[in-house]
Design an enzyme around this catalytic site. Structure first.
Site, PDB file in Angstrom:
ATOM      1  N   LYS A 228       0.808  -1.212   0.000  1.00 15.70           N
ATOM      2  CA  LYS A 228       0.000   0.000   0.000  1.00 15.70           C
ATOM      3  C   LYS A 228       0.848   1.273   0.000  1.00 15.70           C
ATOM      4  O   LYS A 228       0.341   2.358  -0.257  1.00 15.70           O
ATOM      5  CB  LYS A 228      -0.959  -0.001   1.185  1.00 15.70           C
ATOM      6  CG  LYS A 228      -2.004  -1.092   1.048  1.00 15.70           C
ATOM      7  CD  LYS A 228      -3.117  -0.938   2.065  1.00 15.70           C
ATOM      8  CE  LYS A 228      -4.245  -1.899   1.811  1.00 15.70           C
ATOM      9  NZ  LYS A 228      -3.915  -3.280   2.209  1.00 15.70           N
TER      10      LYS A 228
HETATM   11  C1  LIG Z   1      -4.662  -4.341   1.856  1.00 15.83           C
HETATM   12  C2  LIG Z   1      -3.979  -5.634   1.734  1.00 15.83           C
HETATM   13  C3  LIG Z   1      -4.463  -6.654   0.908  1.00 15.83           C
HETATM   14  C4  LIG Z   1      -5.760  -6.514   0.148  1.00 15.83           C
HETATM   15  O1  LIG Z   1      -5.706  -5.570  -0.887  1.00 15.83           O
HETATM   16  P1  LIG Z   1      -7.058  -4.997  -1.508  1.00 15.83           P
HETATM   17  O2  LIG Z   1      -6.645  -4.015  -2.508  1.00 15.83           O
HETATM   18  O3  LIG Z   1      -7.820  -4.399  -0.368  1.00 15.83           O
HETATM   19  O4  LIG Z   1      -7.786  -6.176  -2.087  1.00 15.83           O
HETATM   20  C5  LIG Z   1      -3.729  -7.822   0.792  1.00 15.83           C
HETATM   21  N1  LIG Z   1      -2.589  -8.004   1.486  1.00 15.83           N
HETATM   22  C6  LIG Z   1      -2.095  -7.067   2.304  1.00 15.83           C
HETATM   23  C7  LIG Z   1      -0.861  -7.348   3.052  1.00 15.83           C
HETATM   24  C8  LIG Z   1      -2.772  -5.849   2.450  1.00 15.83           C
HETATM   25  O5  LIG Z   1      -2.275  -4.915   3.266  1.00 15.83           O
END
Ligand SMILES: *Cc1c(COP(=O)(O)O)cnc(C)c1O
Length: 432
Positions: free
Chosen positions: A107
């Protein structure tokens, strides 16, 4: 590029307004008016372009002249300014490691991109801006770090009490300064609902300039396409067939960005939505019935989402054609026990350490490849194993080395305000 509101397609805005407002009326998500195609030469010759150039070209069509090209180039480069290697785990499965950024989760890319766009768009704004964000674990830390010390912006993060890991909690509660963390007695969906309510509350919006940094925001969602291009560039160095792409999914922003890239011309054999026991979408793909559920707590907590926001964008991409959708995406649901088994099995067989989210993806892709043995693919490695030490150590029985930077953070004090999943309590906090 113009963006329309999926709940009211008469509401049409530019990238700037979509970024600032996050969502349109009736809590509708914004969606690009057209799907700009990748230049064919570019797509065939990714290896000739630097990662920075790929990131810039990936984003340019969505932003046009709203951000000057030289600044956009810089923003795109900064969003990916850490290693993003594609590593082979087994003969059939590789992993794109997206966790070498400042908060050790994928993210970081979207959060860094968005914070820089937002501070450009708001540089002449005199009202104080509040970024309000709900997190199931990783968003909060990425947003906190992306916006830390950005002048004129306050960040308020809502997270479900006792449902994030110790490292995640420190990343969103220990910075202080312009970052506040609210510990909510409830689950992620409660947090997300509180945020959505705040956006439609008149009183709050008259006093504060509210914006969000969840993956519903186009400035966080769209740059995630870059992962898939960087993966493909590396994939082609040792493979000549198109990859099956497996994405650990919660709110479905990441996979939706991958699918968008696919509709723009990114070659991909198939997509897999890898879920934990929160299986609304795999269920939908099986039964053609979409039933939001209450989120269940699992080891892969960033995917504990019972009503994924971005699913509606996926439906729009496929023009609501279920058969087309089904031919391109498969869904799997992996429980905690199988997650731990995957971590253990992969470590034993290949000497690679997965964390729970990536392990859900690995187990899903392995199942798919067992059914389709002529294919190969990669998973998106969304977090570093040290973010989930309890689960990982339980599975592999070795002590993980904590990186130096994290040690510093772990020593800092947690600062939070606890609230119930009650909108009035959030409102009081925001207006005080
Ligand atoms: C947020 C997150 C996800 C999921 O991603 P989305 O875009 O919400 O589907 C998967 N793995 C990790 C480690 C995350 O932080």
């Amino acid at each position: 590029m113009k963006y329309y509101n999926l709940k009211d397609n008469h509401e049409v805005v530019d990238f700037k307004i979509a970024t600032i407002k996050s969502q349109g009326s009736q809590k509708g998500l914004f969606f690009p008016e057209s799907i700009p195609q990748f230049d064919k030469e570019f797509m065939q010759n990714l290896h000739l372009f630097s990662d920075e150039e790929i990131a810039f070209r990936c984003m340019k069509d969505f932003i046009g002249d709203e951000i000057p090209s030289d600044l956009l180039r810089k923003i795109a480069a900064e969003a990916i300014s850490f290693d993003i290697p594609l590593k082979k785990i087994s003969e059939r499965i590789s992993v794109l490691e997206l966790f070498h950024g400042p908060t050790l989760a994928f993210k970081d890319v979207g959060a860094r991109f968005m914070s820089r766009c937002l501070s450009y768009f708001l540089k002449d704004q005199d009202k104080k801006v509040t970024v309000l964000v709900a997190t199931s674990g990783d968003t909060g830390g990425a947003v906190a770090h992306g916006f830390y010390n950005v002048p004129g912006i306050n960040v308020v993060i809502l997270y479900p009490k006792n449902r994030v890991s110790a490292v995640q909690e420190k990343q969103l509660t220990a910075l202080g300064g312009n970052i506040s963390a609210l510990e909510v007695n409830g689950n992620f969906d409660d947090c997300q609902n509180l945020v959505k309510q705040a956006f439609s509350d008149e009183k709050i919006n008259s006093e504060l300039f509210l914006t969000s940094a969840n993956s519903i925001n186009v400035a966080r969602w769209l740059p995630q396409q870059i992962y898939y291009l960087l993966a493909l560039k590396q994939w082609r160095q040792h493979e000549n067939q198109d990859p099956v792409i497996c994405v650990p999914s919660g709110n479905f922003g990441n996979i939706c960005a991958g699918l968008l890239a696919y509709f723009r011309g990114l070659p991909a054999e198939h997509f897999i939505a890898a879920c934990n026991e929160n299986d609304v979408v795999p269920d939908y793909l099986k039964n053609y019935q979409y039933h939001p559920k209450k989120a269940i707590a699992t080891l892969s907590n960033a995917m504990d989402v019972g009503d994924p926001s971005n699913f509606t964008r996926i439906m729009e991409l496929f023009d609501h054609q279920f058969d087309h959708l089904k031919s391109m995406i498969s869904g799997y649901s992996i429980d905690d026990q199988s997650t731990l088994q995957a971590i253990q099995g992969v470590h034993e067989k290949y000497g690679y350490i997965l964390e729970p989210h990536s392990a859900v993806a690995f187990a899903s892709l392995e199942q798919y490849l067992d059914e389709n043995p002529e294919k190969k693919g990669f998973i998106l490695g969304t977090a570093h194993p040290v973010k989930f030490p309890e689960a990982v150590e339980k599975a592999v029985h070795i002590k993980l080395e904590i990186p130096e930077a994290l040690n510093e953070l772990m020593k800092k004090e947690k600062k939070t305000v606890e609230i119930n999943a009650d909108f009035e309590e959030l409102k009081r906090f925001l207006l005080k």
